[in-house]
Scaffold this active site. Structure first.
Site, PDB file in Angstrom:
ATOM      1  N   GLU A 210       1.061  -1.313   0.018  1.00 21.99           N
ATOM      2  CA  GLU A 210       0.127   0.157   0.172  1.00 21.99           C
ATOM      3  C   GLU A 210       0.874   1.315  -0.023  1.00 21.99           C
ATOM      4  OE1 GLU A 210      -1.964  -0.767   3.561  1.00 21.99           O
ATOM      5  OE2 GLU A 210      -2.787  -2.729   2.924  1.00 21.99           O
TER       6      GLU A 210
ATOM      7  N   GLU B 211      -4.526  -6.648   2.811  1.00 17.09           N
ATOM      8  CA  GLU B 211      -3.375  -7.316   3.083  1.00 17.09           C
ATOM      9  C   GLU B 211      -3.720  -8.788   2.669  1.00 17.09           C
ATOM     10  OE1 GLU B 211      -5.055  -5.473   5.224  1.00 17.09           O
ATOM     11  OE2 GLU B 211      -3.504  -3.837   5.514  1.00 17.09           O
TER      12      GLU B 211
ATOM     13  N   PHE C  46       1.781  -2.208   8.862  1.00 23.32           N
ATOM     14  CA  PHE C  46       1.783  -2.558  10.232  1.00 23.32           C
ATOM     15  C   PHE C  46       1.589  -4.177  10.360  1.00 23.32           C
ATOM     16  CE2 PHE C  46       0.058   1.979  10.173  1.00 23.32           C
ATOM     17  CZ  PHE C  46       0.975   2.391  11.100  1.00 23.32           C
ATOM     18  N   ALA C  47       2.427  -4.468  11.442  1.00 24.87           N
ATOM     19  CA  ALA C  47       2.468  -5.837  11.520  1.00 24.87           C
ATOM     20  C   ALA C  47       1.002  -6.593  12.136  1.00 24.87           C
ATOM     21  CB  ALA C  47       3.704  -6.561  12.671  1.00 24.87           C
ATOM     22  N   ASP C  48       0.620  -5.571  12.795  1.00 23.15           N
ATOM     23  CA  ASP C  48      -0.825  -6.041  13.408  1.00 23.15           C
ATOM     24  C   ASP C  48      -1.740  -6.511  12.243  1.00 23.15           C
ATOM     25  OD1 ASP C  48      -0.675  -4.083  15.971  1.00 23.15           O
ATOM     26  OD2 ASP C  48       0.187  -3.073  14.365  1.00 23.15           O
ATOM     27  N   PHE C  49      -1.633  -6.135  11.015  1.00 22.45           N
ATOM     28  CA  PHE C  49      -2.465  -6.554   9.844  1.00 22.45           C
ATOM     29  C   PHE C  49      -1.818  -7.792   9.199  1.00 22.45           C
ATOM     30  CE2 PHE C  49      -3.326  -2.097  10.998  1.00 22.45           C
ATOM     31  CZ  PHE C  49      -4.601  -2.218  11.156  1.00 22.45           C
TER      32      PHE C  49
ATOM     33  N   HIS D 188      -1.914  -0.833  16.245  1.00 23.88           N
ATOM     34  CA  HIS D 188      -0.785  -0.429  15.467  1.00 23.88           C
ATOM     35  C   HIS D 188       0.558  -0.620  16.373  1.00 23.88           C
ATOM     36  CE1 HIS D 188      -4.339   1.490  13.332  1.00 23.88           C
ATOM     37  NE2 HIS D 188      -3.401   1.136  12.440  1.00 23.88           N
TER      38      HIS D 188
END
Length: 321
Positions: free
Chosen positions: A29, A58, A81-84, A127
């Site tokens: 993105e 993602e 972001f690693a969260d996603f 995030h």
């Protein structure tokens, strides 16, 4: 030796690997710039075919990269972001991790997923997570978490050349950190730890940003006459067990520092491994220093409270020497 930032070191690795191998392309993105500026300028240099903007999905990004990898390309995708990463979990854990095993090595899912992780910017619980150990749990995935510009460049080049899927965690608070990086090409093998500071009284195994907080703690402890050794695994999977065991057998004490929540984390795995293989070398109980088991708060003071700092690491060392 010149000094460049962690972000610049990652960009150099991408540029060099794209120039070396036409199969390497990047996707994500707003990848023409990148949320933290890591990929800035690469679209001008390599064109839109090899620097591909992707929709905010993602699951689609990783799924497309996996398909490209199975046709022989070497995609490097960025998840903001690693969260996603969890949105793409099926492609990562159920597909990419298993392809080489399912078809007896006849094809490889050679893709790299780069992603910023960690707290420190007051961005709240969606995030700011550090989920690296979740991915280290799955056989077939390699998991990398560099702590310095030098390590970031050498490990990313190795990751792009690896025939396995690699999840490459970059800590947000390290992007602007400068450090020495050689001009020439170099590769750091995956699965090889680094002794960031030598010591004789206790071993601190720390990952990513916690490496720097462990080094700060070791500096403080040195003033009190306590010599702490700091081990940076650099790669969580495969883990360099020999380096950790060698250090524990030298010092007799082990402290593990990580940013993720304590329960079921990296520290638990390292503690269990050392207990299984070198419990006779321990002169004191193993200590773990980790985030408290709560979602990361938006409030900066509360965020600071939840995440380990040098004082908590130093206190853990003092408690066992």
């Amino acid at each position: 030796m010149r000094e460049i930032t962690y972000a610049e070191a990652i960009r150099e690795a991408l540029r060099e690997e794209m120039a070396r191998d036409e199969r390497v392309f990047i996707m994500g993105e707003s990848i023409n710039y990148g949320l933290f500026g890591v990929t800035a300028g690469l679209r001008d240099e390599f064109g839109a075919e090899r620097v591909r903007n992707a929709p905010i999905s993602e699951a689609s990004i990783v799924g497309a990269a996996l398909g490209a990898a199975l046709t022989g390309m070497r995609p490097v995708v960025e998840i903001m972001f690693a969260d996603f990463l969890f949105c793409a979990m099926d492609s990562i854990a159920n597909e990419a991790a298993k392809w080489r095993y399912m078809i007896a090595g006849q094809a490889s899912a050679s893709l790299v997923i780069r992603t910023p992780q960690g707290s420190g910017l007051g961005m709240g619980c969606h995030h700011s997570q550090s989920p690296e150990w979740v991915f280290a749990h799955f056989p077939g995935l390699k998991v990398v978490a560099p702590s310095t510009p030098y390590d970031a460049k050498g490990l990313l080049k190795a990751s792009i050349r690896d025939d396995n899927p690699v999840i490459f965690f970059e800590h947000k608070m390290l992007y602007r950190m400068k450090g020495p990086v050689p001009d020439g090409e170099y590769i750091i093998p995956l699965g090889k730890a680094d002794v960031k500071r030598e010591g004789s009284d206790a071993t601190i195994v720390a990952t990513s940003l916690m490496v720097h907080r462990a080094l700060e703690a070791a500096e403080e402890l040195a003033k009190e006459g306590i010599s702490a050794e700091v081990i940076d695994p650099r790669t969580l999977s495969p883990l360099d067990k020999d380096a950790i065991l060698e250090s524990v057998r030298k010092t007799g004490r082990l402290i593990i520092a990580e940013e993720a929540c304590k329960t079921g984390g990296f520290g638990a795995e390292v503690a269990a491994m050392v207990a299984e293989e070198a419990i006779d070398a321990l002169d004191a109980p193993i200590r773990r220093v980790a985030a408290f088991d709560v979602p990361i708060p938006f409030s900066p003071p509360l965020e600071d409270y939840v995440i380990p700092n040098k004082d908590r690491i130093a206190e853990a060392v003092r408690s066992v020497v």
